[in-house]
Scaffold this active site. Structure first.
Site, PDB file in Angstrom:
ATOM      1  N   ASP A  65      -2.797 -10.422  -2.625  1.00  0.00           N
ATOM      2  CA  ASP A  65      -3.390  -9.965  -1.377  1.00  0.00           C
ATOM      3  C   ASP A  65      -4.867  -9.628  -1.602  1.00  0.00           C
ATOM      4  O   ASP A  65      -5.264  -9.237  -2.704  1.00  0.00           O
ATOM      5  CB  ASP A  65      -2.638  -8.720  -0.902  1.00  0.00           C
ATOM      6  CG  ASP A  65      -2.949  -8.320   0.525  1.00  0.00           C
ATOM      7  OD1 ASP A  65      -2.154  -8.639   1.411  1.00  0.00           O
ATOM      8  OD2 ASP A  65      -3.991  -7.667   0.744  1.00  0.00           O
TER       9      ASP A  65
ATOM     10  N   ASP B 197      -4.603 -12.948   3.136  1.00  0.00           N
ATOM     11  CA  ASP B 197      -5.849 -12.490   3.748  1.00  0.00           C
ATOM     12  C   ASP B 197      -7.063 -12.807   2.884  1.00  0.00           C
ATOM     13  O   ASP B 197      -8.175 -12.367   3.184  1.00  0.00           O
ATOM     14  CB  ASP B 197      -5.799 -11.000   4.093  1.00  0.00           C
ATOM     15  CG  ASP B 197      -5.236 -10.139   2.980  1.00  0.00           C
ATOM     16  OD1 ASP B 197      -4.833 -10.681   1.933  1.00  0.00           O
ATOM     17  OD2 ASP B 197      -5.167  -8.910   3.169  1.00  0.00           O
TER      18      ASP B 197
ATOM     19  N   HIS C  63      -6.432  -7.082  -0.567  1.00  0.00           N
ATOM     20  CA  HIS C  63      -6.577  -5.647  -0.815  1.00  0.00           C
ATOM     21  C   HIS C  63      -5.672  -5.218  -1.962  1.00  0.00           C
ATOM     22  O   HIS C  63      -4.533  -5.683  -2.079  1.00  0.00           O
ATOM     23  CB  HIS C  63      -6.228  -4.857   0.449  1.00  0.00           C
ATOM     24  CG  HIS C  63      -7.061  -5.247   1.633  1.00  0.00           C
ATOM     25  ND1 HIS C  63      -6.623  -6.161   2.571  1.00  0.00           N
ATOM     26  CD2 HIS C  63      -8.299  -4.864   2.014  1.00  0.00           C
ATOM     27  CE1 HIS C  63      -7.560  -6.311   3.496  1.00  0.00           C
ATOM     28  NE2 HIS C  63      -8.588  -5.554   3.175  1.00  0.00           N
TER      29      HIS C  63
ATOM     30  N   HIS D  38       0.816  -1.219   0.000  1.00  0.00           N
ATOM     31  CA  HIS D  38       0.000   0.000   0.000  1.00  0.00           C
ATOM     32  C   HIS D  38       0.853   1.274   0.000  1.00  0.00           C
ATOM     33  O   HIS D  38       0.307   2.366  -0.196  1.00  0.00           O
ATOM     34  CB  HIS D  38      -0.928   0.027   1.211  1.00  0.00           C
ATOM     35  CG  HIS D  38      -2.002  -1.007   1.185  1.00  0.00           C
ATOM     36  ND1 HIS D  38      -2.884  -1.155   0.132  1.00  0.00           N
ATOM     37  CD2 HIS D  38      -2.343  -1.974   2.093  1.00  0.00           C
ATOM     38  CE1 HIS D  38      -3.714  -2.158   0.389  1.00  0.00           C
ATOM     39  NE2 HIS D  38      -3.405  -2.670   1.568  1.00  0.00           N
TER      40      HIS D  38
END
Length: 342
Positions: free
Chosen positions: A195, A284, A197, A159
């Site tokens: 991931d 995740d 996200h 991120h």
């Protein structure tokens, strides 16, 4: 498979993050990496080695000097104010405000952050710096002939943009490693982000560049963090037009839907014909992850690793997210064993 790991990650242990209108204990905690390391050792994946220190220069190939200066010095400035709790932003230069860099610590923190999920503590800089060195050390091992390696990085990185922290991320470990491959002679590098996200930071870093193909399978940003990047129509720009592939999926997606997206990403990577592949390895996507909405089960991660292996590319795995702490090690190592056994 060689694993690179540093105990320095324990130096970063935020007390809280701002989520759902409350200050809650951080989901991103030291035990995440501890569980992965335990599985690496118990299942005898391979040698575990500490990182070398390559200094700031390869980090500065991705992150701006001003951002690094701020991040490294933020805690000392906070302590000089007599504060001891986590340093978290509370104001941001939103759309109707000016994007100026104020003089105050809080103003600068808001300028360099995009959410309240990346607390700065006394050890955060050193932990993030060491995580970048973990990625660079794994990259160096591959540059010297290893076919694959696992960078057990914490805190995660995907991120983090060139001058922006958020989403538990401060330095973009995968991007730093990808740039190192390019600087050492690779003509093309592909990044596969699995991931839950979207890796908004990695996308933004390479969005206008053709020598890096960024592909990402993630929760639809219309409903999922980080909300403001990760849409399917983001294809790259300028020289990078056509070298960005986002595959957003609906909540509840299980292996049948997710694996179809993986197949699409792998076909695009194969057509790109990179010299090396970097995998942002977030687990995740697991069905019991507390902050995610996909439904992958532990055996699915073996199949994930097997499909990645069929690309036939030297592959660096860089640890990202995964917050079902009891299972994070099982699922991460399943990917690596699936890759190794294919």
């Amino acid at each position: 498979m060689l694993t690179i790991y540093s105990d320095d990650h324990h130096l970063h242990h935020g007390r809280c993050e701002l989520i759902d209108g409350e200050l809650k204990p951080c989901f991103e905690m030291p035990s995440r990496a501890d569980h992965v390391l335990q599985q690496v050792r118990e299942r005898r994946l391979g040698e575990v080695r500490g990182p070398e220190d390559f200094g700031r220069a390869p980090i500065e190939r991705i992150h701006t000097p001003d951002y690094l200066r701020f991040f490294e010095g933020a805690w000392a400035r906070w302590a000089q104010l007599g504060k001891g709790g986590d340093l978290l932003p509370f104001t941001w230069p939103a759309r109707t405000l000016r994007g100026v860099l104020p003089d105050s610590l809080h103003g600068q923190l808001g300028y360099y952050s995009f959410d309240g999920g990346a607390p700065i503590t006394a050890g955060t800089w050193q932990a993030a710096y060491s995580a970048a060195q973990v990625a660079l050390s794994a990259q160096r091992c591959m540059a010297e002939g290893a076919y694959s390696a696992f960078a057990l990085c914490r805190p995660p990185g995907h991120h983090a943009a060139a001058d922006l922290m958020g989403g538990y991320c401060y330095l973009n470990n995968a991007a730093i490693a990808a740039q190192a491959f390019l600087d050492q002679g690779a003509a093309r590098v592909a990044i596969l982000d699995v991931d839950y996200h979207h890796g908004n930071g990695t996308q933004s870093i390479f969005y206008d560049r053709a020598e890096v193909l960024f592909t990402s399978i993630h929760g639809d940003p219309r409903f999922e963090f980080p909300f403001f990047l990760g849409y399917a129509d983001e294809l790259g720009e300028g020289a990078g037009a056509g070298y960005n592939l986002n595959l957003p999926l609906p909540a509840g997606s299980a292996w049948d839907v997710w694996s179809a997206a993986l197949e699409q990403a792998c076909q695009r990577i194969a057509a790109y014909a990179p010299d090396v592949l970097v995998v942002s390895l977030g687990v995740d996507t697991f069905k019991e992850d507390p902050i995610s909405q996909f439904k992958l089960d532990s055996p699915d991660y073996l199949r994930m690793g097997e499909r990645i292996a069929r690309l036939g590319k030297p592959t660096l795995f860089v640890m990202e997210g995964g917050y079902a702490v009891a299972e994070i090690g099982i699922n991460a190592v399943n990917v690596l064993e699936g890759f190794e056994g294919a």
